[in-house]
Design an enzyme around this catalytic site. Structure first.
Site, PDB file in Angstrom:
ATOM      1  N   LEU A  81       0.851  -1.193   0.000  1.00 40.14           N
ATOM      2  CA  LEU A  81       0.000   0.000   0.000  1.00 40.14           C
ATOM      3  C   LEU A  81       0.883   1.237   0.000  1.00 40.14           C
ATOM      4  CD1 LEU A  81      -3.034  -0.738   2.347  1.00 40.14           C
ATOM      5  CD2 LEU A  81      -2.963  -0.603  -0.133  1.00 40.14           C
ATOM      6  N   HIS A  82       1.635   1.385  -1.070  1.00 40.54           N
ATOM      7  CA  HIS A  82       2.511   2.540  -1.252  1.00 40.54           C
ATOM      8  C   HIS A  82       2.209   3.152  -2.612  1.00 40.54           C
ATOM      9  CE1 HIS A  82       4.899   1.575   2.276  1.00 40.54           C
ATOM     10  NE2 HIS A  82       4.796   0.320   1.902  1.00 40.54           N
ATOM     11  N   ALA A  83       2.554   4.408  -2.764  1.00 40.63           N
ATOM     12  CA  ALA A  83       2.409   5.110  -4.036  1.00 40.63           C
ATOM     13  C   ALA A  83       0.970   5.067  -4.546  1.00 40.63           C
ATOM     14  CB  ALA A  83       3.402   4.576  -5.060  1.00 40.63           C
ATOM     15  N   PRO A 112      -1.296   2.593  -5.280  1.00 43.55           N
ATOM     16  CA  PRO A 112      -2.326   1.841  -4.554  1.00 43.55           C
ATOM     17  C   PRO A 112      -2.776   2.542  -3.266  1.00 43.55           C
ATOM     18  CG  PRO A 112      -0.610   0.357  -5.287  1.00 43.55           C
ATOM     19  CD  PRO A 112      -0.121   1.748  -5.549  1.00 43.55           C
ATOM     20  N   VAL A 141       2.803  -1.098   4.737  1.00 43.19           N
ATOM     21  CA  VAL A 141       2.211  -2.361   4.307  1.00 43.19           C
ATOM     22  C   VAL A 141       2.888  -2.830   3.028  1.00 43.19           C
ATOM     23  CG1 VAL A 141       0.093  -3.496   3.537  1.00 43.19           C
ATOM     24  CG2 VAL A 141       0.009  -1.790   5.371  1.00 43.19           C
TER      25      VAL A 141
END
Length: 85
Positions: free
Chosen positions: A14-16, A18, A56
């Site tokens: 859950l980076h960038a 997403p 995450v």
């Protein structure tokens, strides 16, 4: 209150992008929406800084909760984003 456990399949977790999609979808929900990593402390799913602060990664389990009307649909959408690999 509705709750869902999801194992993140997105390559970047859950980076960038997403994370931005996740927060945008949560922000469109009428009620409170939270997300937590494993059994850790839940944070507001409507805050990009809080979501990114969870760090995450692919394979991590998250717990998403939503309250209010349409909670199950919100959980469906957020689980879909976390599951997109």
């Amino acid at each position: 209150m509705a709750q869902r456990r999801v194992t993140v399949q997105s390559e970047v977790g859950l980076h960038a992008r997403p994370a931005a999609l996740f927060v945008e979808s949560a922000a469109n929900a009428g009620g409170e929406v939270t997300v937590g990593k494993g059994e850790g402390q839940a944070v507001s799913a409507k805050s990009i800084l809080a979501v990114m602060g969870l760090d995450v990664r692919k394979g991590d389990e998250i717990v998403i909760t939503a309250e209010g009307e349409g909670a199950e649909q919100v959980l469906d959408r957020l689980a879909e984003i976390a599951d997109a690999g």
